[in-house]
Each structure stands twice: as structure tokens, then as C-alpha cells.
Design a protein around this motif. Structure first.
Motif, mmCIF file in Angstrom:
data_model
loop_
_atom_site.group_PDB
_atom_site.id
_atom_site.type_symbol
_atom_site.label_atom_id
_atom_site.label_comp_id
_atom_site.label_asym_id
_atom_site.label_seq_id
_atom_site.Cartn_x
_atom_site.Cartn_y
_atom_site.Cartn_z
ATOM 1 N N PRO A 211 13.086 -34.960 56.109
ATOM 2 C CA PRO A 211 13.417 -35.810 57.258
ATOM 3 C C PRO A 211 12.794 -35.020 58.678
ATOM 4 O O PRO A 211 12.321 -35.672 59.553
ATOM 5 C CB PRO A 211 14.735 -35.740 57.210
ATOM 6 N N GLU A 212 12.846 -33.519 58.558
ATOM 7 C CA GLU A 212 12.280 -32.968 59.756
ATOM 8 C C GLU A 212 10.670 -33.203 59.863
ATOM 9 O O GLU A 212 10.186 -33.430 60.797
ATOM 10 C CB GLU A 212 12.652 -31.298 59.601
ATOM 11 N N GLN A 213 9.936 -33.193 58.527
ATOM 12 C CA GLN A 213 8.651 -33.393 58.378
ATOM 13 C C GLN A 213 8.180 -35.099 58.994
ATOM 14 O O GLN A 213 7.410 -34.933 59.820
ATOM 15 C CB GLN A 213 7.960 -33.053 57.131
ATOM 16 N N ILE A 214 9.131 -35.807 58.624
ATOM 17 C CA ILE A 214 8.807 -37.280 59.263
ATOM 18 C C ILE A 214 8.801 -37.271 60.708
ATOM 19 O O ILE A 214 8.280 -37.865 61.240
ATOM 20 C CB ILE A 214 9.835 -38.342 58.468
ATOM 21 N N LEU A 215 9.868 -36.630 61.379
ATOM 22 C CA LEU A 215 10.174 -36.644 62.692
ATOM 23 C C LEU A 215 8.812 -35.852 63.391
ATOM 24 O O LEU A 215 8.335 -36.492 64.430
ATOM 25 C CB LEU A 215 11.300 -35.859 63.146
ATOM 26 N N GLU A 216 8.415 -34.825 62.869
ATOM 27 C CA GLU A 216 7.253 -34.013 63.556
ATOM 28 C C GLU A 216 5.919 -34.873 63.311
ATOM 29 O O GLU A 216 5.288 -35.170 64.213
ATOM 30 C CB GLU A 216 6.970 -32.613 62.517
ATOM 31 N N ILE A 217 6.055 -35.733 62.174
ATOM 32 C CA ILE A 217 4.596 -36.565 62.153
ATOM 33 C C ILE A 217 4.798 -37.588 63.183
ATOM 34 O O ILE A 217 3.649 -38.129 63.590
ATOM 35 C CB ILE A 217 4.627 -37.320 60.509
ATOM 36 N N ARG A 218 5.840 -38.145 63.253
ATOM 37 C CA ARG A 218 6.091 -39.289 64.526
ATOM 38 C C ARG A 218 5.765 -38.665 65.892
ATOM 39 O O ARG A 218 5.252 -39.356 66.555
ATOM 40 C CB ARG A 218 7.389 -39.947 64.311
ATOM 41 N N ARG A 219 5.818 -37.458 65.914
ATOM 42 C CA ARG A 219 5.489 -37.011 67.322
ATOM 43 C C ARG A 219 4.119 -36.687 67.312
ATOM 44 O O ARG A 219 3.336 -36.238 68.331
ATOM 45 C CB ARG A 219 6.128 -35.791 67.583
ATOM 46 N N GLY A 220 3.256 -36.704 65.964
ATOM 47 C CA GLY A 220 1.786 -36.619 66.040
ATOM 48 C C GLY A 220 1.416 -35.436 65.798
ATOM 49 O O GLY A 220 0.247 -34.873 65.891
ATOM 50 N N GLY A 221 1.993 -34.664 64.740
ATOM 51 C CA GLY A 221 1.635 -33.587 64.339
ATOM 52 C C GLY A 221 2.250 -33.404 62.942
ATOM 53 O O GLY A 221 3.170 -33.995 62.514
ATOM 54 N N ALA A 222 1.783 -32.307 61.974
ATOM 55 C CA ALA A 222 2.198 -31.880 60.735
ATOM 56 C C ALA A 222 1.770 -30.373 60.409
ATOM 57 O O ALA A 222 1.012 -30.341 59.724
ATOM 58 C CB ALA A 222 1.619 -32.749 59.697
ATOM 59 N N SER A 223 2.551 -29.406 61.339
ATOM 60 C CA SER A 223 2.266 -28.130 61.386
ATOM 61 C C SER A 223 2.448 -27.617 59.957
ATOM 62 O O SER A 223 1.808 -26.516 59.830
ATOM 63 C CB SER A 223 3.253 -27.437 62.337
ATOM 64 N N PHE A 224 3.323 -28.134 59.047
ATOM 65 C CA PHE A 224 3.421 -27.953 57.576
ATOM 66 C C PHE A 224 2.257 -27.972 56.719
ATOM 67 O O PHE A 224 2.180 -27.587 55.683
ATOM 68 C CB PHE A 224 4.524 -28.516 56.873
ATOM 69 N N ASP A 225 1.092 -28.667 57.234
ATOM 70 C CA ASP A 225 -0.175 -28.812 56.308
ATOM 71 C C ASP A 225 -1.315 -29.098 57.361
ATOM 72 O O ASP A 225 -1.306 -30.198 57.961
ATOM 73 C CB ASP A 225 0.132 -30.044 55.511
ATOM 74 N N VAL A 226 -2.229 -28.366 57.325
ATOM 75 C CA VAL A 226 -3.368 -28.226 58.066
ATOM 76 C C VAL A 226 -4.140 -29.446 57.922
ATOM 77 O O VAL A 226 -4.299 -29.870 59.233
ATOM 78 C CB VAL A 226 -4.368 -27.004 57.783
ATOM 79 N N LYS A 227 -4.381 -29.986 56.896
ATOM 80 C CA LYS A 227 -5.153 -31.208 56.828
ATOM 81 C C LYS A 227 -4.306 -32.661 57.375
ATOM 82 O O LYS A 227 -4.892 -33.306 57.971
ATOM 83 C CB LYS A 227 -5.452 -31.490 55.331
ATOM 84 N N LEU A 228 -2.953 -32.434 57.033
ATOM 85 C CA LEU A 228 -2.344 -33.846 57.499
ATOM 86 C C LEU A 228 -2.163 -33.589 58.944
ATOM 87 O O LEU A 228 -1.954 -34.594 59.802
ATOM 88 C CB LEU A 228 -1.066 -33.853 56.838
ATOM 89 N N ASP A 229 -1.859 -32.292 59.458
ATOM 90 C CA ASP A 229 -1.813 -31.997 61.017
ATOM 91 C C ASP A 229 -3.073 -32.505 61.628
ATOM 92 O O ASP A 229 -2.871 -33.313 62.701
ATOM 93 C CB ASP A 229 -1.793 -30.490 61.184
ATOM 94 N N ALA A 230 -4.280 -32.261 61.136
ATOM 95 C CA ALA A 230 -5.559 -32.991 61.660
ATOM 96 C C ALA A 230 -5.645 -34.553 61.641
ATOM 97 O O ALA A 230 -6.052 -34.988 62.907
ATOM 98 C CB ALA A 230 -6.682 -32.333 61.065
ATOM 99 N N LEU A 231 -5.111 -34.965 60.659
ATOM 100 C CA LEU A 231 -4.975 -36.440 60.441
ATOM 101 C C LEU A 231 -4.018 -37.106 61.815
ATOM 102 O O LEU A 231 -4.220 -37.817 62.302
ATOM 103 C CB LEU A 231 -4.580 -36.841 59.184
ATOM 104 N N ALA A 232 -2.867 -36.462 61.583
ATOM 105 C CA ALA A 232 -1.763 -36.968 62.671
ATOM 106 C C ALA A 232 -2.403 -36.829 64.094
ATOM 107 O O ALA A 232 -2.190 -37.854 64.790
ATOM 108 C CB ALA A 232 -0.451 -36.159 62.638
ATOM 109 N N LYS A 233 -3.059 -35.926 64.181
ATOM 110 C CA LYS A 233 -3.574 -35.797 65.994
ATOM 111 C C LYS A 233 -4.300 -36.538 66.049
ATOM 112 O O LYS A 233 -4.365 -37.293 67.310
ATOM 113 C CB LYS A 233 -3.979 -34.318 66.025
ATOM 114 N N LEU A 234 -5.419 -36.793 65.140
ATOM 115 C CA LEU A 234 -6.443 -37.799 65.416
ATOM 116 C C LEU A 234 -5.917 -39.304 65.445
ATOM 117 O O LEU A 234 -6.218 -39.922 66.338
ATOM 118 C CB LEU A 234 -7.472 -37.674 64.200
ATOM 119 N N VAL A 235 -4.947 -39.581 64.697
ATOM 120 C CA VAL A 235 -4.584 -40.920 64.383
ATOM 121 C C VAL A 235 -3.508 -41.289 65.738
ATOM 122 O O VAL A 235 -3.789 -42.334 66.338
ATOM 123 C CB VAL A 235 -3.583 -41.136 63.255
#
Length: 177
Positions: free
Chosen positions: A93-117
Motif C-alpha cells: 500500500p505504501e509503494q502504491i501511494l508513492e507511485i501515485r505521487r510519481g516516484g518509486a524510490s524502492f526500485d531505480v528502474k520503476l522510479d525512472a518510469l514513474a517520473k517520466l510517465v
């Protein structure tokens, strides 16, 4: 204001009835937003084909795109649905909230994807070029970029459909952020 109803199986075309039957078999129900697409003779079938098409972006990456775009577009329905799906693919649930904010600090690759999207969604396709470079630097490919853009289009369709129709959300409400 005109209210858009959620059509029942007996209110849609025979072709859409068959799609309802397949959805019910696969998902246990016909989600309200999918049913709403069946007001059109072709939209539900076209959308399902689009959504289920082959892609280099699967699982967690696809859900990152879905969650970020739905948050940018403030789609209560898609946030609810993809919060459930995000949990099913392994996000906390915490990761989902972070993703919704536009980041994924727990995974470098997903973080880059979230920020770009997020940049693409906020800027209507005019992404920050440094975020495009960071996406590639994180290990994503040109194919991944194109497929992520297609998923943004997919999610925008349902975000706009719910934003316009306001059909009832038939998933547990997503937490507010």
C-alpha cells in the motif's frame, strides 16, 4: 445533467453480451466502466483488444503507468481498480501511494518510469528530456518507451470515460493523497 447508466447484459448488443460473459468468467464480474463502454457497439471490444495487446511493459511496470496516469487525471474509478491490481502484482500500500505521487524510490528502474510517465501525463506528451534520458539510463529501451506511451493512451481512455460519465465505482475506494 444527463446521467449515464451502467448497462446490464440484456441492454447491450449480442456481441457485447459475449464480451460481458467472457469478462464475468475471467474477472468474476463485469466492471462498471467496461460495461459503460458497451453503450457503443464497438468500443468495448476495441478497448479490450487495445488493453490486452502484446507489450514489452507488463506486470509492475504496466501498473506504474496506470497508477501515475490515473492520479494525474484524478480518476477515482481507475485509482480504485489499479490500487487493487497493484496489490495483486506485489506492490505494498505504501509503494502504491508513492507511485501515485510519481516516484518509486524502492526500485531505480520503476522510479525512472514513474517520473517520466508523470512528466508525459502532466505535460500532455511533452516530457522533460532529462527524464527521458534518465529512463534510458535506468535500462529501459526505445520499445519500452513506445509501449509506455501506448499504455498512457489506454489509461487516458478510461480516465476520460469515468471523468465524463461518473458511473459508480465498483472497487474499494483508493486512499486519498
Amino acid at each position: 445533467m444527463t446521467t449515464i447508466n451502467v448497462p446490464s447484459r440484456d441492454q447491450v448488443s449480442p456481441a457485447n453480451q459475449a464480451l460481458f460473459d467472457n469478462l464475468k468468467k475471467g474477472l468474476g464480474k463485469v466492471p462498471n466502466l467496461y460495461a459503460t463502454l458497451a453503450h457503443s457497439e464497438h468500443a468495448l471490444g476495441n478497448y479490450l483488444a487495445f488493453q490486452n495487446a502484446k507489450s514489452s511493459m507488463t506486470g509492475k511496470a504496466r501498473e506504474v503507468v496506470n497508477l501515475v496516469v490515473s492520479q494525474v487525471n484524478n480518476c477515482e474509478y481507475c485509482l480504485a481498480a489499479h490500487t487493487v491490481i497493484g496489490g495483486m502484482v506485489g506492490f505494498t500500500p505504501e509503494q502504491i501511494l508513492e507511485i501515485r505521487r510519481g516516484g518509486a524510490s524502492f526500485d531505480v528502474k520503476l522510479d525512472a518510469l514513474a517520473k517520466l510517465v508523470k512528466s508525459m501525463a502532466v505535460e500532455r506528451g511533452h516530457a522533460d528530456t532529462s527524464l527521458v534520458q534518465a529512463f534510458f539510463d535506468a535500462g529501459w529501451t526505445k520499445e519500452n518507451l513506445v509501449d509506455a506511451i501506448v499504455i498512457i493512451g489506454d489509461k487516458t481512455v478510461t480516465n476520460y470515460l469515468h471523468g465524463t460519465t461518473k458511473v459508480p465505482v465498483d472497487f474499494p475506494a483508493a486512499p486519498k493523497i
